[in-house]
Design a protein around this motif. Structure first.
Motif, mmCIF file in Angstrom:
data_model
loop_
_atom_site.group_PDB
_atom_site.id
_atom_site.type_symbol
_atom_site.label_atom_id
_atom_site.label_comp_id
_atom_site.label_asym_id
_atom_site.label_seq_id
_atom_site.Cartn_x
_atom_site.Cartn_y
_atom_site.Cartn_z
ATOM 1 N N ARG A 1 39.419 52.690 38.193
ATOM 2 C CA ARG A 1 40.198 52.256 39.528
ATOM 3 C C ARG A 1 40.286 51.132 39.770
ATOM 4 N N PRO A 2 41.776 51.468 40.822
ATOM 5 C CA PRO A 2 42.448 49.496 40.644
ATOM 6 C C PRO A 2 41.822 48.756 41.625
ATOM 7 N N VAL A 3 42.061 47.205 42.020
ATOM 8 C CA VAL A 3 41.351 46.392 42.263
ATOM 9 C C VAL A 3 41.118 46.514 43.973
ATOM 10 N N ASP A 4 39.971 45.845 44.758
ATOM 11 C CA ASP A 4 41.049 46.467 46.012
ATOM 12 C C ASP A 4 41.436 46.572 46.837
ATOM 13 N N ASP A 5 43.080 45.678 45.729
ATOM 14 C CA ASP A 5 44.135 46.023 47.155
ATOM 15 C C ASP A 5 44.936 46.539 46.345
ATOM 16 N N GLY A 6 44.310 47.996 45.588
ATOM 17 C CA GLY A 6 45.410 49.330 44.914
ATOM 18 C C GLY A 6 46.038 48.349 44.162
ATOM 19 N N SER A 7 46.340 47.053 43.915
ATOM 20 C CA SER A 7 47.670 47.367 42.826
ATOM 21 C C SER A 7 47.643 46.826 41.589
ATOM 22 N N LEU A 8 46.895 46.438 40.669
ATOM 23 C CA LEU A 8 46.777 47.137 39.770
ATOM 24 C C LEU A 8 45.212 47.265 39.069
ATOM 25 N N ILE A 9 44.837 47.391 38.082
ATOM 26 C CA ILE A 9 43.602 47.624 37.235
ATOM 27 C C ILE A 9 43.792 45.684 36.219
ATOM 28 N N ILE A 10 42.467 44.959 36.577
ATOM 29 C CA ILE A 10 42.417 43.657 35.862
ATOM 30 C C ILE A 10 41.467 44.085 34.573
#
Length: 133
Positions: free
Chosen positions: A39-48
């Motif tokens: 799942r992407p990070v909370d803001d939905g921009s990328l997967i760290i």
């Protein structure tokens, strides 16, 4: 589609030789899922964290649902098709019309080529006939 695995969700990755949870699997990806399930990070921009799917298939869906997608891709695909049925039908119909048009034009071209061949053969025979005299 925000999904992971096949029919049974992320648990399906236990069937893969690199991700299964057997004791004789030496892979670091043992009991995990691939990066595409994260799942992407909370803001939905990328997967760290690209290792977010590690050590997940031996846990319950509730425990890992914040890190990976737990729903299977087959059910997500069925939902997508059902919600976009008219769009998919329209695109399919448009492609079918283009294919039929292509077949029609190819048939016309074939007929025109046959007519030209017939004309050539007729003129060739006339020239042979005229050369006798």
């Amino acid at each position: 589609l925000k999904c992971c695995g096949g029919a049974d969700g992320f648990i399906d990755w236990n069937n893969n030789i690199y991700f299964n949870c057997s004791e004789n699997n030496p892979s670091r990806e043992r009991c995990g899922v691939p990066y595409s399930c994260c799942r992407p990070v909370d803001d939905g921009s990328l997967i760290i964290n690209t290792q977010c799917g590690y050590d997940t298939t031996d846990k319950s869906s509730a425990e890992v649902s914040d890190r990976i997608y737990t729903v299977g891709c087959i059910s997500q695909l069925v939902k997508f098709v059902n919600s976009n049925l008219y769009l998919i039908g329209g695109v399919s119909l448009g492609i079918a019309v283009l294919q039929i048009l292509g077949i029609f034009l190819a048939r016309i071209l074939h007929t025109q080529i046959d007519e030209q061949k017939t004309r050539f053969e007729n003129s060739k025979q006339q020239n042979q006939y005229m050369s006798r005299f």
